[in-house]
Design a protein around this motif. Structure first.
Motif, PDB file in Angstrom:
ATOM      1  N   ARG A 154       0.851  -1.200   0.000  1.00  9.38           N
ATOM      2  CA  ARG A 154       0.000   0.000   0.000  1.00  9.38           C
ATOM      3  C   ARG A 154       0.877   1.237   0.000  1.00  9.38           C
ATOM      4  NH1 ARG A 154      -4.316  -0.266   4.685  1.00  9.38           N
ATOM      5  NH2 ARG A 154      -4.908   1.684   3.666  1.00  9.38           N
ATOM      6  N   LEU A 155       1.905   1.211   0.829  1.00  8.75           N
ATOM      7  CA  LEU A 155       2.967   2.200   0.739  1.00  8.75           C
ATOM      8  C   LEU A 155       4.076   1.617  -0.128  1.00  8.75           C
ATOM      9  CD1 LEU A 155       3.326   3.608   4.378  1.00  8.75           C
ATOM     10  CD2 LEU A 155       1.811   4.361   2.542  1.00  8.75           C
ATOM     11  N   LYS A 156       4.910   2.475  -0.680  1.00  2.00           N
ATOM     12  CA  LYS A 156       6.013   2.047  -1.530  1.00  2.00           C
ATOM     13  C   LYS A 156       7.319   2.562  -0.929  1.00  2.00           C
ATOM     14  CE  LYS A 156       2.565   1.335  -4.468  1.00  2.00           C
ATOM     15  NZ  LYS A 156       2.010   0.000  -4.781  1.00  2.00           N
ATOM     16  N   VAL A 157       8.391   1.819  -1.155  1.00  2.61           N
ATOM     17  CA  VAL A 157       9.713   2.290  -0.751  1.00  2.61           C
ATOM     18  C   VAL A 157      10.658   2.187  -1.945  1.00  2.61           C
ATOM     19  CG1 VAL A 157      11.666   2.028   0.814  1.00  2.61           C
ATOM     20  CG2 VAL A 157       9.357   1.541   1.632  1.00  2.61           C
ATOM     21  N   ILE A 231      13.824   1.286   7.307  1.00  7.52           N
ATOM     22  CA  ILE A 231      12.744   1.942   6.557  1.00  7.52           C
ATOM     23  C   ILE A 231      11.793   0.910   5.963  1.00  7.52           C
ATOM     24  CG2 ILE A 231      12.231   3.311   4.491  1.00  7.52           C
ATOM     25  CD1 ILE A 231      14.831   4.869   5.067  1.00  7.52           C
ATOM     26  N   VAL A 232      12.347  -0.140   5.381  1.00 13.63           N
ATOM     27  CA  VAL A 232      11.512  -1.177   4.768  1.00 13.63           C
ATOM     28  C   VAL A 232      10.673  -1.888   5.819  1.00 13.63           C
ATOM     29  CG1 VAL A 232      11.545  -3.367   3.522  1.00 13.63           C
ATOM     30  CG2 VAL A 232      13.045  -1.508   2.794  1.00 13.63           C
ATOM     31  N   LYS A 233      11.285  -2.256   6.933  1.00  9.78           N
ATOM     32  CA  LYS A 233      10.550  -2.981   7.973  1.00  9.78           C
ATOM     33  C   LYS A 233       9.438  -2.125   8.578  1.00  9.78           C
ATOM     34  CE  LYS A 233      13.953  -6.452   9.360  1.00  9.78           C
ATOM     35  NZ  LYS A 233      13.034  -7.568   9.030  1.00  9.78           N
ATOM     36  N   LEU A 234       9.719  -0.848   8.790  1.00 10.84           N
ATOM     37  CA  LEU A 234       8.681   0.028   9.327  1.00 10.84           C
ATOM     38  C   LEU A 234       7.516   0.159   8.349  1.00 10.84           C
ATOM     39  CD1 LEU A 234      10.441   3.029  11.118  1.00 10.84           C
ATOM     40  CD2 LEU A 234       8.803   1.413  12.095  1.00 10.84           C
ATOM     41  N   THR A 235       7.827   0.275   7.071  1.00  9.69           N
ATOM     42  CA  THR A 235       6.773   0.415   6.058  1.00  9.69           C
ATOM     43  C   THR A 235       5.931  -0.853   5.971  1.00  9.69           C
ATOM     44  OG1 THR A 235       8.266   1.884   4.827  1.00  9.69           O
ATOM     45  CG2 THR A 235       6.309   1.081   3.680  1.00  9.69           C
ATOM     46  N   GLN A 236       6.598  -1.990   5.988  1.00  9.25           N
ATOM     47  CA  GLN A 236       5.874  -3.258   5.961  1.00  9.25           C
ATOM     48  C   GLN A 236       4.961  -3.388   7.182  1.00  9.25           C
ATOM     49  OE1 GLN A 236       9.279  -5.868   5.741  1.00  9.25           O
ATOM     50  NE2 GLN A 236       8.998  -6.228   3.545  1.00  9.25           N
ATOM     51  N   GLN A 237       5.485  -3.010   8.334  1.00 11.62           N
ATOM     52  CA  GLN A 237       4.700  -3.127   9.564  1.00 11.62           C
ATOM     53  C   GLN A 237       3.524  -2.163   9.564  1.00 11.62           C
ATOM     54  OE1 GLN A 237       5.434  -5.610  11.534  1.00 11.62           O
ATOM     55  NE2 GLN A 237       3.638  -5.213  12.793  1.00 11.62           N
TER      56      GLN A 237
END
Length: 243
Positions: A154-157, A231-237
């Motif tokens: 839903r969010l992108k990195v 950053i990736v882990k926070l976005t996934q969470q």
């Protein structure tokens, strides 16, 4: 090009029917296999004349510079979407200094510098790279170029990776080496925001900030140790919390 592909599909449909007609495949499955078969036949039969090999020669950089200018120092086998056609099992280099994709020519020792405007995306082991185009009307927050797609939910990195050449003079002798720089962006509602710190990431996820801080503590994730993974882990969470 589209019409050429269509003609090839029509030409090969009869043999495909003969191959697959003996098994009772669902219509959609048959159609998908027929299209893939036609596509592979088309790309394979025209590979020596493919547009992907018609670019300018890639000269590269001085071999005296310490390090290498590429995403990976060695040729990698991957896939690339070029001028609307997907090419699989293609050897690639991605030059981070010039932000260009390089392929070896089939009939020569020289290397081809692809036209970036025709490259939609390419994949090599551990990397999926997409070309993003700046949209001032939509204010998407990105400059036109290639970006490493780190997360696509839903969010992108995205990570913008580039290398610069640093020059130092030692005893009147110039010494050069490549330095890498990574910038990170989180896409939310079609707009990409530059993120550099834990605060900048959490500010984009304000509705889950407390839960995400707790997640960082419990999993001992520190930005100072590996900003990209954090950053990736926070976005996934965040996506997991928002379901």
């Amino acid at each position: 090009m589209k019409y050429a592909v269509l003609r090839v599909i029509l030409l090969v449909l009869l043999p495909v029917c003969a191959v697959f007609g003996q098994s009772a495949l669902p219509d959609s499955s048959f159609r998908d296999q027929a299209v893939r078969y036609a596509h592979n036949r088309y790309v394979g039969s025209t590979l020596d004349q493919a547009r992907i090999y018609n670019g300018a020669e890639y000269v590269g950089h001085s071999p005296r510079i310490k390090g290498h200018p590429y995403l990976d120092s060695l040729w990698q086998v991957g896939s690339i979407t070029y001028d609307g056609i997907v090419y699989d099992n293609i050897r690639l280099l991605y030059d981070l200094v010039d932000d260009v994709v390089v392929v070896p020519h089939l009939d020569s020792v020289y290397r081809v510098r692809l036209q970036s405007i025709k490259v939609s995306r390419f994949s090599i082991p551990n990397h999926t790279v997409v070309r993003m185009v700046s949209d001032t009307a939509a204010k998407n927050g990105l400059r036109t170029g290639f970006y490493d797609q780190l997360y696509d939910g839903r969010l992108k990195v995205l990570a913008k990776r580039n290398k610069t050449i640093q020059t130092e003079f030692v005893q009147n002798t110039a010494k050069e080496e490549y330095l890498i720089h990574n910038s990170y962006y989180i896409g939310k509602n079609g707009v990409y925001y530059s993120v550099k710190s834990k605060r900048s990431v959490l500010n984009l996820m304000a509705d889950q900030k407390k839960a995400l801080r707790r997640y960082l503590r419990e999993n001992r994730i520190k930005f100072s140790e590996n900003r990209e993974i954090a950053i990736v882990k926070l976005t996934q969470q965040y996506d997991a919390f928002s379901r």
